[in-house]
Structure formats: C-alpha cells, structure tokens
Design an enzyme around this catalytic site. Structure first.
Site, PDB file in Angstrom:
ATOM      1  N   SER A  96       0.813  -1.213   0.000  1.00 42.97           N
ATOM      2  CA  SER A  96       0.000   0.000   0.000  1.00 42.97           C
ATOM      3  C   SER A  96       0.851   1.269   0.000  1.00 42.97           C
ATOM      4  O   SER A  96       1.572   1.530  -0.939  1.00 42.97           O
ATOM      5  CB  SER A  96      -0.954  -0.045   1.196  1.00 42.97           C
ATOM      6  OG  SER A  96      -1.941   0.942   1.115  1.00 42.97           O
ATOM      7  N   ASP A 230      -2.235   6.341  -3.513  1.00 40.53           N
ATOM      8  CA  ASP A 230      -1.142   5.609  -2.874  1.00 40.53           C
ATOM      9  C   ASP A 230      -0.707   4.472  -3.795  1.00 40.53           C
ATOM     10  O   ASP A 230      -1.242   4.300  -4.894  1.00 40.53           O
ATOM     11  CB  ASP A 230      -1.540   5.107  -1.486  1.00 40.53           C
ATOM     12  CG  ASP A 230      -2.571   4.002  -1.526  1.00 40.53           C
ATOM     13  OD1 ASP A 230      -3.287   3.889  -2.537  1.00 40.53           O
ATOM     14  OD2 ASP A 230      -2.671   3.239  -0.543  1.00 40.53           O
ATOM     15  N   ASP A 232      -1.036   1.250  -4.029  1.00 35.80           N
ATOM     16  CA  ASP A 232      -1.919   0.205  -4.563  1.00 35.80           C
ATOM     17  C   ASP A 232      -3.295   0.734  -4.955  1.00 35.80           C
ATOM     18  O   ASP A 232      -4.184  -0.041  -5.303  1.00 35.80           O
ATOM     19  CB  ASP A 232      -2.048  -0.964  -3.587  1.00 35.80           C
ATOM     20  CG  ASP A 232      -2.904  -0.650  -2.375  1.00 35.80           C
ATOM     21  OD1 ASP A 232      -2.922   0.523  -1.950  1.00 35.80           O
ATOM     22  OD2 ASP A 232      -3.549  -1.567  -1.838  1.00 35.80           O
ATOM     23  N   ASP A 234      -5.816   2.210  -3.322  1.00 33.13           N
ATOM     24  CA  ASP A 234      -7.048   2.183  -2.519  1.00 33.13           C
ATOM     25  C   ASP A 234      -7.239   3.452  -1.695  1.00 33.13           C
ATOM     26  O   ASP A 234      -8.228   3.592  -0.988  1.00 33.13           O
ATOM     27  CB  ASP A 234      -7.134   0.933  -1.639  1.00 33.13           C
ATOM     28  CG  ASP A 234      -6.032   0.831  -0.594  1.00 33.13           C
ATOM     29  OD1 ASP A 234      -5.144   1.714  -0.551  1.00 33.13           O
ATOM     30  OD2 ASP A 234      -6.036  -0.152   0.178  1.00 33.13           O
TER      31      ASP A 234
END
Length: 429
Positions: A96, A230, A232, A234
């Site tokens: 993340s 960010d 990833d 999400d």
C-alpha cells in the site's frame, strides 16, 4: 504463543526479512487448502519484490491444485472487483502506502478482504507447517484482460459523467494506478496532467502519492483539481484549485452532502474511525448526518458499514468506501464520485472544503518495545485530564508497523503538542 501474521491490512513486512518468498509459498499452500480446486486472481503493485513474491505464492497455490490468474500490475480495488465479478478468491501483493522495501499479501474473497476468522485459519495452517498432498496440480495463466474488465466497469458506473474540458492533475505514486487512472479520466474527456507514472519498483511512494500530497500541491500547473493516490490505489487525497490539500475527512464530508442531496446516502449515516477529525463530525451533525466511529482500518470501516447499512465510510488517510460503487476503498472511484459532485453543484472544490472545519490534530509514532505497556496509571491520568479539557486522545498500536501511534486533537495546537510529548515520555520511560 501463536505467531500473528496478519495485521489490519493483510501480511506486511520488509522483503527478505519479515516477509520472504518462503512465507509467501506457505501462504499460497495454506490458502490453496481453503480454496480447493478453484481459482485465485493475483495482482500486484510496482515494487521490485513483487515478481518474486508473485512466483512464490503462485507456486504454493498451484501445488494445491488451484489455478492462478495473473493480472500483473493492478490496483487492489481492481482485483477486489474482479473477485466479486467472478465470485473467486484473490491475492494482492502490495504494501500500500509503505516505502519500496516493504511488501505485503492481501487476501480477498468475492470482493471483500477476508474476515478475521479466515485469517486465523490461514495462520493456523502456517503454524502447523504440514499441508495436504494434492494429486491435481493447478496452472498459472495470464489474465491481463482483468485490467480492461475493471476499466470497463468503472466507466459504466460513471457513464453520465462528462469531464470534457476539465483540467485534472494526477499523482500516481509510481504505483498500481499507472495502469488505470489516466486512461479513465481521458476517456471521460478530461485533460490530464500526470506526475509519478513510472513503474520502476524502487520509486513507489517515494516523496509522492497520498502520503506526500504536498508534492502535487506544489507541482501541479494546469489542474483545476488534483488527485494523489497511494501505491496500490485504494487511497486518494485531493488538491483544490488554490493548491490546498483536501484530506480524506473533507472528501467524505463533501461526498456525504452530495449523496444526501441526491437521496443516495443510506440512513443519513457515515462511518469513520477513532481518528476521524471532530471538525467533520460537527459539520455532518449540522447537515443532519450521523457519524459512527470504529477502529482504524478500512476493514473495520466496512464491517461497521455493513452492520449499520451505511453506504459511505472511510478514513482521513484517504481510504474511502462508496458501497454502492465498490466493496473496498477505491481511490479512482472516489475521485470520480467527487468530480461528479463538483460538476453537479457547479462549485469549486475549495469552496466545499472550506466549509468543513479541521481541528488541529498531531500524530506521533513511538517505537514499540516489549516492555512498553498501554496499561499505565500515569498514562490513564493524562488521557482523563486531557479529555476533561476538551481534547480527544487516541493511543493505539499500528496494525502495519512496530510503533505506537499517539494522536491528540483539539483547538489549541500548543497545548496539543504538550500533551503528545507528555504521553511520549510516559511510554518511553
């Protein structure tokens, strides 16, 4: 004592130290026992360790008779959507917002992160160390069309959103949204200015993205609105036309009012966490909207949303779930929903954001040690005394790093700083 592998957002650690190929292989085998002879969709962000972990977890899964569909670089919410469409399990290899040396393993099922009970089941198998022997071996197949399925689904959700002529700046954090975000905004007609769109796995989140929103605020030249994701995909944080950062709390506030005006805000309720700013709570109350708080972590936000029937929830960090759009935090969907609210209202983002107070809030991380305890009489007294004076204090272990997070919120910044330092001294003594 049983080892706890899963934190608030899957398994996470520094690659080669606390997260290894050997562990990933075993996670694959453990998950494979649970899945049976089905299929698992695997996606990853851009980190250099992603290829190695992808190969290891795929080997574990196929050794248990599971077919693996490899999406390549794809945001976590895209993999979640694919698992929902195909009613299958999924794995995302990502840490993340963490730096490049970290990586992680997130497990999904039918669009949702797996529940604590299933995480415990995987951990139990990892601890036992012995796995079933399967006579059937699975296959690994490319599933690059998964990206197109996700983009198609997002465009269908926003088929009535026309961004022709809109100037939008995007910071892709050198991460997974490099495969999706620009294409979607351009398809909807926006003129797009892009920063940090490299897939060099050593650059992800480095001085950019949702954890460094000032980068976009300082660098965007043409955008009337900016979005910074960010690693990833999400999370998302916005930047308004005056180059002010608009955090997740304020985005939630704007969306809540917009959805309520459309009659789309279920039960006039929004879900936040213990870290949600009191300014947002006061703003929502004025608008006749209730805020429910839960533990930090988007999985807990989702649990509370499902329990309460709310369809909007999220965190200050930019994890925002719009449940009638997606079953997980999706930075791209959140950004498009925000654009939809702005277009519908005809107002500027800065006008909306300024209406939502943001009380001073300071967070400090203290390195966690074995002798450190939160069950401390001096600590309790500080918290009680601060609370009685109108300050909100949250002390909690991080779910992703070996630190204790101290957060204090109130209306006097100098006093907040004193309280934070006082708590730090007690914890470190």
């Amino acid at each position: 004592m049983r080892v706890k592998y899963f934190g608030t957002d899957g398994i996470r650690g520094i690659f080669g130290e606390t997260l290894t190929d050997e562990l990933a292989f075993k996670v694959g085998k453990a998950l494979g026992e649970i899945v049976g002879e089905g299929k698992v969709i695997v996606g990853k962000d851009t980190r250099v360790s992603g290829d190695s972990l992808e190969a290891a977890i795929s080997a574990g899964l196929t050794s248990m008779g599971v077919d693996v569909l490899l999406c390549g670089i794809l945001p976590t919410p895209a993999v979640a959507l694919l698992t929902r469409i195909t009613r299958s399990f999924g794995v995302v290899i990502s840490a993340s917002h963490n730096p490049p040396e970290y990586n992680g393993i997130k497990v999904l099922k039918g669009g949702y992160k797996i529940p604590d009970e299933m995480e415990a089941e995987i951990e139990k198998r990892l601890e036992n160390g012995s796995f079933l022997t399967r006579s059937v071996v699975g296959r690994t197949k490319s599933f690059r069309e998964g990206r197109d399925m996700y983009i198609g689904a997002v465009l269908e959700m926003f088929r009535d959103l026309d961004l022709t002529g809109e100037m939008v700046s995007l910071d892709l954090a050198n991460g997974a949204t490099t495969t999706t975000a620009r294409e979607v905004f351009e398809f909807l007609g926006a003129k797009v200015e892009v920063f940090n769109d490299s897939q060099d796995g050593l650059l992800i989140n480095q001085g950019c993205g949702a954890t460094h929103p000032r980068f976009l605020a300082e660098e965007m030249k043409n955008g009337k609105v900016g979005f910074t994701f960010d690693g990833d995909g999400d999370r998302v944080i916005a930047v308004d036309e005056e180059r002010n950062v608009v955090n997740g709390d304020r985005i939630i506030g704007i969306l809540a009012v917009g959805l309520k005006e459309e009659g789309r805000l279920n039960s006039d309720t929004v879900v936040g966490t213990v870290m949600t700013n009191g300014g947002l709570e006061d703003f929502l109350k004025e608008k006749g909207i209730r805020l429910l708080r839960t533990k930090v972590g988007d999985k807990y936000v989702l649990e509370k949303m499902l329990e309460s029937g709310a369809n909007l929830g999220g965190e200050r960090s930019g994890h925002i779930i719009i449940l009638d759009r997606s079953t997980t935090g999706d930075g791209l969907i959140t950004a498009l929903e925000l654009m939809r609210v702005l277009k519908r209202s005809g107002r500027k983002l800065s006008d909306f954001a300024k209406e939502i107070p943001d009380y001073p809030q300071i967070t400090k991380n203290v390195r966690r040690t074995e002798r450190m305890s939160l069950e401390n009489e001096n600590l309790r007294k500080i918290v009680e005394e601060s609370t009685s004076r109108g300050y909100r204090v949250v002390i909690r272990p991080s779910g992703t790093e070996p630190v204790i997070r101290i957060t204090v919120e109130g209306k006097d910044r100098e006093e907040i700083e004193k309280i934070v330092e006082e708590i730090s001294r007690v914890l470190e003594s």
